[in-house]
Design a protein around this motif. Structure first.
Motif, PDB file in Angstrom:
ATOM      1  N   ARG A 267      52.928  36.219  33.645  1.00  0.00           N
ATOM      2  CA  ARG A 267      52.946  36.503  35.108  1.00  0.00           C
ATOM      3  C   ARG A 267      51.051  36.717  35.286  1.00  0.00           C
ATOM      4  NH1 ARG A 267      56.243  40.620  38.533  1.00  0.00           N
ATOM      5  NH2 ARG A 267      57.569  38.259  38.673  1.00  0.00           N
ATOM      6  N   VAL A 268      50.772  36.096  36.599  1.00  0.00           N
ATOM      7  CA  VAL A 268      49.523  36.735  36.308  1.00  0.00           C
ATOM      8  C   VAL A 268      49.323  36.996  37.478  1.00  0.00           C
ATOM      9  CG1 VAL A 268      46.966  35.653  37.277  1.00  0.00           C
ATOM     10  CG2 VAL A 268      48.598  34.533  35.516  1.00  0.00           C
ATOM     11  N   THR A 269      48.795  38.019  38.504  1.00  0.00           N
ATOM     12  CA  THR A 269      48.638  39.010  39.314  1.00  0.00           C
ATOM     13  C   THR A 269      47.083  38.400  39.843  1.00  0.00           C
ATOM     14  OG1 THR A 269      50.561  40.450  38.958  1.00  0.00           O
ATOM     15  CG2 THR A 269      49.213  41.566  40.545  1.00  0.00           C
ATOM     16  N   ILE A 270      46.822  38.656  41.029  1.00  0.00           N
ATOM     17  CA  ILE A 270      45.777  38.708  40.805  1.00  0.00           C
ATOM     18  C   ILE A 270      45.345  39.782  42.351  1.00  0.00           C
ATOM     19  CG2 ILE A 270      44.019  37.391  42.574  1.00  0.00           C
ATOM     20  CD1 ILE A 270      45.103  35.007  40.501  1.00  0.00           C
ATOM     21  N   GLU A 271      43.726  39.808  42.626  1.00  0.00           N
ATOM     22  CA  GLU A 271      43.651  41.173  43.587  1.00  0.00           C
ATOM     23  C   GLU A 271      42.124  39.938  43.764  1.00  0.00           C
ATOM     24  OE1 GLU A 271      44.213  45.102  42.553  1.00  0.00           O
ATOM     25  OE2 GLU A 271      45.847  44.208  41.842  1.00  0.00           O
ATOM     26  N   ALA A 272      42.085  39.863  45.175  1.00  0.00           N
ATOM     27  CA  ALA A 272      40.508  39.212  46.073  1.00  0.00           C
ATOM     28  C   ALA A 272      40.584  39.602  47.858  1.00  0.00           C
ATOM     29  CB  ALA A 272      41.279  37.938  45.290  1.00  0.00           C
ATOM     30  N   SER A 273      39.514  40.672  47.644  1.00  0.00           N
ATOM     31  CA  SER A 273      39.689  40.652  49.493  1.00  0.00           C
ATOM     32  C   SER A 273      40.968  41.093  49.891  1.00  0.00           C
ATOM     33  CB  SER A 273      39.105  39.191  49.613  1.00  0.00           C
ATOM     34  OG  SER A 273      38.030  38.923  49.929  1.00  0.00           O
ATOM     35  N   GLY A 274      41.462  42.013  48.926  1.00  0.00           N
ATOM     36  CA  GLY A 274      42.540  42.953  49.707  1.00  0.00           C
ATOM     37  C   GLY A 274      43.477  42.545  49.645  1.00  0.00           C
ATOM     38  N   GLN A 275      43.858  40.902  49.357  1.00  0.00           N
ATOM     39  CA  GLN A 275      44.898  40.394  48.782  1.00  0.00           C
ATOM     40  C   GLN A 275      45.485  40.151  47.638  1.00  0.00           C
ATOM     41  OE1 GLN A 275      44.846  35.895  50.280  1.00  0.00           O
ATOM     42  NE2 GLN A 275      46.597  36.163  50.513  1.00  0.00           N
ATOM     43  N   THR A 276      47.021  40.276  47.365  1.00  0.00           N
ATOM     44  CA  THR A 276      47.352  41.006  46.280  1.00  0.00           C
ATOM     45  C   THR A 276      47.868  39.420  45.708  1.00  0.00           C
ATOM     46  OG1 THR A 276      47.424  42.638  45.984  1.00  0.00           O
ATOM     47  CG2 THR A 276      49.154  41.371  44.356  1.00  0.00           C
TER      48      THR A 276
ATOM     49  N   GLU B  52      38.505  40.337  42.138  1.00  0.00           N
ATOM     50  CA  GLU B  52      38.104  41.155  42.171  1.00  0.00           C
ATOM     51  C   GLU B  52      38.696  41.729  40.906  1.00  0.00           C
ATOM     52  OE1 GLU B  52      39.000  42.768  45.441  1.00  0.00           O
ATOM     53  OE2 GLU B  52      37.394  41.721  46.171  1.00  0.00           O
ATOM     54  N   LYS B  53      39.828  41.392  40.348  1.00  0.00           N
ATOM     55  CA  LYS B  53      40.742  41.840  39.304  1.00  0.00           C
ATOM     56  C   LYS B  53      42.004  40.250  38.805  1.00  0.00           C
ATOM     57  CE  LYS B  53      43.852  46.057  37.233  1.00  0.00           C
ATOM     58  NZ  LYS B  53      44.511  46.590  37.913  1.00  0.00           N
ATOM     59  N   LEU B  54      42.036  40.288  37.939  1.00  0.00           N
ATOM     60  CA  LEU B  54      42.956  39.946  37.082  1.00  0.00           C
ATOM     61  C   LEU B  54      43.708  40.170  36.254  1.00  0.00           C
ATOM     62  CD1 LEU B  54      42.789  35.355  36.823  1.00  0.00           C
ATOM     63  CD2 LEU B  54      44.186  36.993  34.712  1.00  0.00           C
ATOM     64  N   THR B  55      45.220  40.735  36.444  1.00  0.00           N
ATOM     65  CA  THR B  55      46.264  41.009  34.979  1.00  0.00           C
ATOM     66  C   THR B  55      46.944  40.025  34.998  1.00  0.00           C
ATOM     67  OG1 THR B  55      45.742  42.939  36.854  1.00  0.00           O
ATOM     68  CG2 THR B  55      47.693  42.776  34.568  1.00  0.00           C
ATOM     69  N   MET B  56      46.559  39.264  33.082  1.00  0.00           N
ATOM     70  CA  MET B  56      47.835  39.005  33.076  1.00  0.00           C
ATOM     71  C   MET B  56      48.544  39.319  31.715  1.00  0.00           C
ATOM     72  SD  MET B  56      47.110  35.073  32.084  1.00  0.00           S
ATOM     73  CE  MET B  56      48.282  35.737  31.013  1.00  0.00           C
ATOM     74  N   ARG B  57      49.892  38.975  32.163  1.00  0.00           N
ATOM     75  CA  ARG B  57      50.723  39.286  31.276  1.00  0.00           C
ATOM     76  C   ARG B  57      51.162  38.041  30.538  1.00  0.00           C
ATOM     77  NH1 ARG B  57      56.496  41.454  33.259  1.00  0.00           N
ATOM     78  NH2 ARG B  57      56.879  39.389  33.437  1.00  0.00           N
ATOM     79  N   TRP B  58      51.312  38.308  29.549  1.00  0.00           N
ATOM     80  CA  TRP B  58      51.481  36.986  28.508  1.00  0.00           C
ATOM     81  C   TRP B  58      52.567  36.925  28.297  1.00  0.00           C
ATOM     82  CZ3 TRP B  58      47.900  33.120  27.568  1.00  0.00           C
ATOM     83  CH2 TRP B  58      45.999  33.650  28.014  1.00  0.00           C
ATOM     84  N   PRO B  59      53.476  35.910  27.688  1.00  0.00           N
ATOM     85  CA  PRO B  59      55.342  35.692  27.414  1.00  0.00           C
ATOM     86  C   PRO B  59      55.256  36.618  26.415  1.00  0.00           C
ATOM     87  CG  PRO B  59      53.791  33.424  27.860  1.00  0.00           C
ATOM     88  CD  PRO B  59      52.540  34.167  28.035  1.00  0.00           C
ATOM     89  N   THR B  60      54.421  37.491  25.774  1.00  0.00           N
ATOM     90  CA  THR B  60      55.674  38.097  24.627  1.00  0.00           C
ATOM     91  C   THR B  60      55.231  39.469  25.016  1.00  0.00           C
ATOM     92  OG1 THR B  60      53.006  38.345  23.941  1.00  0.00           O
ATOM     93  CG2 THR B  60      54.018  36.769  22.519  1.00  0.00           C
ATOM     94  N   GLY B  61      54.542  39.653  26.185  1.00  0.00           N
ATOM     95  CA  GLY B  61      54.947  41.312  27.397  1.00  0.00           C
ATOM     96  C   GLY B  61      53.403  41.742  27.366  1.00  0.00           C
ATOM     97  N   ARG B  62      52.026  41.362  25.807  1.00  0.00           N
ATOM     98  CA  ARG B  62      50.395  42.032  25.478  1.00  0.00           C
ATOM     99  C   ARG B  62      49.995  41.460  27.629  1.00  0.00           C
ATOM    100  NH1 ARG B  62      45.632  41.094  22.990  1.00  0.00           N
ATOM    101  NH2 ARG B  62      46.461  39.569  21.001  1.00  0.00           N
ATOM    102  N   LEU B  63      49.216  42.806  28.092  1.00  0.00           N
ATOM    103  CA  LEU B  63      48.393  42.683  28.638  1.00  0.00           C
ATOM    104  C   LEU B  63      47.063  42.598  28.414  1.00  0.00           C
ATOM    105  CD1 LEU B  63      50.463  45.494  30.763  1.00  0.00           C
ATOM    106  CD2 LEU B  63      50.678  43.228  31.720  1.00  0.00           C
ATOM    107  N   GLN B  64      46.340  41.969  29.210  1.00  0.00           N
ATOM    108  CA  GLN B  64      44.990  41.459  30.166  1.00  0.00           C
ATOM    109  C   GLN B  64      44.798  41.663  31.090  1.00  0.00           C
ATOM    110  OE1 GLN B  64      44.606  38.279  27.072  1.00  0.00           O
ATOM    111  NE2 GLN B  64      42.255  39.051  26.233  1.00  0.00           N
TER     112      GLN B  64
END
Lengths: 614, 207
Positions: B127-136, B166-178
């Motif tokens: 799962r990828v969560t992106i924050e850019a220019s106020g948009q998620t 600005e920010k990208l949050t990766m949740r890998w299939p194993t659950g690891r967050l980056q």
């Protein structure tokens, strides 16, 4: 097309107690059951003349529905065509020929429209500030409304609902209709424009001749006038340019009527050779297979089926024509399941059959498969969907309005990491419950990292397998409120509002006639729970959302309002319900604004544009 | 729709039939033989998400609103311009038809290529969560198969007018967050599980 009524009057589908269920079952459910039945059987079974199932059918109501559907056919055919052709020619007097003396019109004002702009499309809706007009005023309104359409390319007049007015319990000559007029074409600048007029109409006629003569409209109250303009086409067809226009795959429109099929092939798209461009694998129901590779030099697709080492003839003992790319051996290239054979990708050049097929043993006629690592062990697993067993194990016809579980169980093939798979569906409680599965979508329905699975089922409720994280699943379709009865053919999942809770979009059967007929029946006519299922069987596409900010919007089209869980059904509210007899949908951000858009395929079997549709 | 379960059955009509105009009541289910249309020539639909709360029917302007009994749709960037195109599978009117994205506008996009290490190598299920220019923006990474057609698993993400993520949050299939910061757009970004830096690839659209 009105032959619908035939099915409601002529089924021999016994088995369940249909005494109070007659119409709807036969209207909607039989379409699907009959179609699947027909496709399974190349020869008819023993003829039967029994109509006993309908002995309890109220004759008056039968006749009423028959008459209403017949009237619909006549009105759409004669009055509809008259209106469309008069609009096309902008002939006020021909339009006037449809209106009775003393006609009363009701039209919205155009001074304060609500407007939406998106991707060079402008939509204008007028629905307020209505005023009464006479026939002349109404005709002027119509001609003005389509004023920007220079070249009319399409026009349709549809009766969405129809009911005969009664007086002292007796039929009158007056009919109340809900109607939709749609015309579309090009402006003088050559850009696309469509015009929708939704409203209610009152008509008076005593026989078909009155309708054919056309002067039947007593009043027409417009609820909304919608105009949509586009500056330029949003997509461009490149089938021929990319060399995809001469694929030797059979096509219903050219195959001859004795070779019509509901489904013809499965397709899977991936980058086979790692050149950054997408390649296409196809397996057909008539046992052909293709691998098409993008050729960057010629800028076309090349057929490399033989070059890649694939047999040209698909080998299957199970009517399996799956197509699915997945890197099951974690070596960084896409491996392929084609037909029912698992191939390993060899350096992006060859596909080599995996020994012993990796242990994969497919059952009869899989409908599709979807890939995920359900147990998070770093290996991709395979979920295979099935409709029914090859030899059906039930003695009687299943109860179509019940939660039919006479289908085949789906398979969950766990990847063991040594090039073999093991079937885990029972241990993992992931069979889906033998519900005639058509399609499925993996998604993250909750906060954990274990993927969950939504399954679109025909003939029964859908399944929602929540991954428990311990190698098992729990079907929470009912408690989550996403298992409404419907005849589902496809599904897609995507987060349309960026709250981390993906929406689920389900492609269902929808029929224009079903919607009309269902308007004549109510929950009083059925035993507990049945009416809801009947409504669900012509529900159109559904969109389930569990976003916090969405209010409860339980509708009356078969949603489990009393069992409503965390999801709300919002397809009407969001404007994505009316697709048609729908198949695969997809979430896509077409315009790059960060919001997922939708594409939805539809259409059952089309034969002749000059003939009526059913 | 005249498909009784018993194809040999005939029903006496309860009213008039306008055979001359093609009304068909008493047919049994004989579509192929008689060529009776059933939910025929229904155009595929394209709905544009306006604001997450409603969709605009843009089918008429799409040119992808073909009415030839479509069954499948495969989504992917077929011409290498980072905008998603459609390959549509149908049982009539041509088996596979390709529609290239020509949506107007100045919106920016980024392709994110994931490489799992502990997770499956394709990072299916991330799962990828992106924050850019106020948009998620939240995207789950799967190879969608809506019916009889599998799309490639790709994170081809539109970010609107944003010129940087600005920010990208990766949740890998194993659950690891980056978590990653300040990623460029209009390019391909490669993220390897466990690696603190992302790589850039292909900054110009190829043809």
């Amino acid at each position: 097309m009105l032959g619908y009524a035939n099915s409601l009057l002529s089924s021999n589908c016994a088995a369940v107690d249909m005494k109070q269920l007659w119409i709807p079952i036969l209207i909607v459910l039989t379409i699907i059951t009959a179609i699947s039945w027909w496709y399974r059987n190349s020869t008819p079974t023993q003829p039967s003349r029994s109509t006993s199932n309908f002995s309890s059918l109220d004759e008056t109501k039968q006749k009423e529905i028959w008459d209403a559907e017949h009237a619909t056919f006549e009105i759409e055919t004669y009055v509809g065509q008259k209106l469309i052709s008069a609009l096309q020619n902008r002939t006020a007097d021909r339009l006037g020929d449809c209106f009775r003396r003393g006609f009363e019109g009701d039209i919205p004002g155009r001074s304060h429209p609500s407007t939406v702009e998106k991707s060079s499309i402008n939509e204008t809706v007028c629905s307020a500030d209505s005023e009464n007009v006479d026939a002349g005023g109404f005709i002027e309104f119509l001609i003005e409304g389509i004023g920007d359409i220079r070249e009319m390319q399409e026009g349709r007049f549809r009766v969405l609902k129809i009911a005969r007015s009664k007086k002292n319990g007796k039929n009158t000559d007056e009919w109340q209709l809900s109607v939709l007029l749609t015309v579309g074409g090009l402006t003088s600048q050559g850009s696309r424009i469509t015009y929708d007029l939704a409203g209610r109409m009152s008509c008076r006629f005593s026989n078909d001749d009155d309708i054919i003569a056309g002067k039947i409209i007593e009043s027409w109250r417009v609820d909304s006038e919608t105009t949509r303009r586009s500056q330029k086409p949003l997509m461009e067809e490149a089938t021929a340019r990319f060399g995809l226009d001469r694929l030797p795959i059979a096509d219903n429109w050219t195959s001859g009527r004795d070779r019509i099929r509901q489904y013809r092939f499965q397709t899977a798209v991936e980058d086979f050779n790692g050149d950054g461009f997408l390649d296409i694998a196809i397996a057909t129901a008539d046992d052909k297979e293709f691998l098409l590779q993008w050729n960057s030099a010629s800028k076309k697709y090349d057929d490399i089926t033989a070059i890649a080492g694939l047999p040209l003839q698909l080998v299957t003992n199970n009517r399996a024509y799956l197509a699915c790319w997945f890197d099951f051996d974690n070596d960084g290239d896409a491996d392929l399941l084609l037909g029912e054979t698992l191939y390993e990708n060899v350096k992006g050049e060859k596909l080599r059959a995996v020994s012993n097929n990796g242990g994969l043993e497919l059952e009869f006629n899989p409908m599709g498969c979807v890939v995920a690592d359900y147990d998070a062990d770093g290996l991709l697993d395979l979920y295979v969907l099935y409709q029914r067993p090859e030899i059906e194990n039930h003695q009687t016809t299943p109860g179509w309005v019940s939660d039919d579980t006479t289908g085949a169980g789906n398979q969950l093939w766990r990847n063991r990491g040594d090039g073999t798979f093991i079937e885990m569906s029972r241990t993992a409680r992931a069979t889906g419950g033998n519900r005639h599965s058509f399609a499925a979508a993996w998604l993250h329905a909750n906060d954990d990292h274990y993927p969950d699975l939504y399954i679109a089922n025909d003939f029964s409720r859908n399944s929602f397998l929540i991954n428990q994280g311990d190698g098992t699943f729990h079907d929470s379709a009912t408690e989550a409120g996403v298992g409404d009865f419907s005849t589902s053919m496809g599904v897609a999942a995507g987060d349309i509002d960026a709250d981390g809770k993906p929406e689920i979009y389900v492609a269902n059967m929808y029929s224009k006639m079903g919607r009309r007929i269902i308007d004549h029946v109510s929950s009083d006519d059925y035993s507990e729970g049945i009416h809801r299922k009947i409504l669900g069987s012509c529900a159109g596409n559904r969109l389930y959302s569990n976003s916090d900010e969405r209010g409860s919007n339980s509708d009356e089209r078969g949603s489990n309002s009393d069992e409503r869980g965390s999801y709300h059904e919002l397809s009407e509210q969001l404007g994505v319900n009316a697709v048609g007899w729908a198949y695969a949908p997809a979430f896509i951000d077409f315009d790059g604004d960060g919001l997922l858009d939708l594409y939805a395929t539809t259409g059952f079997l089309s034969f002749d544009r000059r003939k009526p549709d059913g | 729709m005249s498909q009784p379960l018993d194809r040999t059955h005939r029903t006496e009509p309860l009213g008039k039939i306008d055979s001359a105009a093609g009304e068909f009541w008493t047919h049994t289910f004989e579509m192929p033989k008689r060529g009776d249309n059933l939910s025929a020539f229904e155009p595929n639909k394209l709905f544009l998400n306006v604001d997450g709360k409603r969709f605009l029917n843009a089918s008429f302007a799409s040119q992808a609103d073909i009415d030839s009994d479509s069954r499948s749709v495969m989504v992917g960037d077929f011409d290498g311009d980072r905008a998603p195109d459609l390959l549509v599978g149908s049982v009539g009117g041509g088996p596979l038809r390709l529609f290239l994205n020509r949506f107007p506008g100045e919106h920016h996009r980024v392709n994110i290529t994931l490489r799992g290490v502990e997770s499956n190598r394709s990072a299916i299920g991330a799962r990828v969560t992106i924050e850019a220019s106020g948009q998620t923006i939240v995207r789950d990474h799967f190879a969608a198969n809506g019916f009889m057609g599998q799309s490639p698993a790709r994170l081809n993400i539109g970010v609107g007018s944003a010129r940087t993520i600005e920010k990208l949050t990766m949740r890998w299939p194993t659950g690891r967050l980056q978590v990653f910061h300040d990623l460029p757009v209009d390019c391909d970004v490669v993220i390897v599980e466990g690696s603190e830096k992302f790589e850039l690839a292909r900054q110009d659209a190829a043809n």
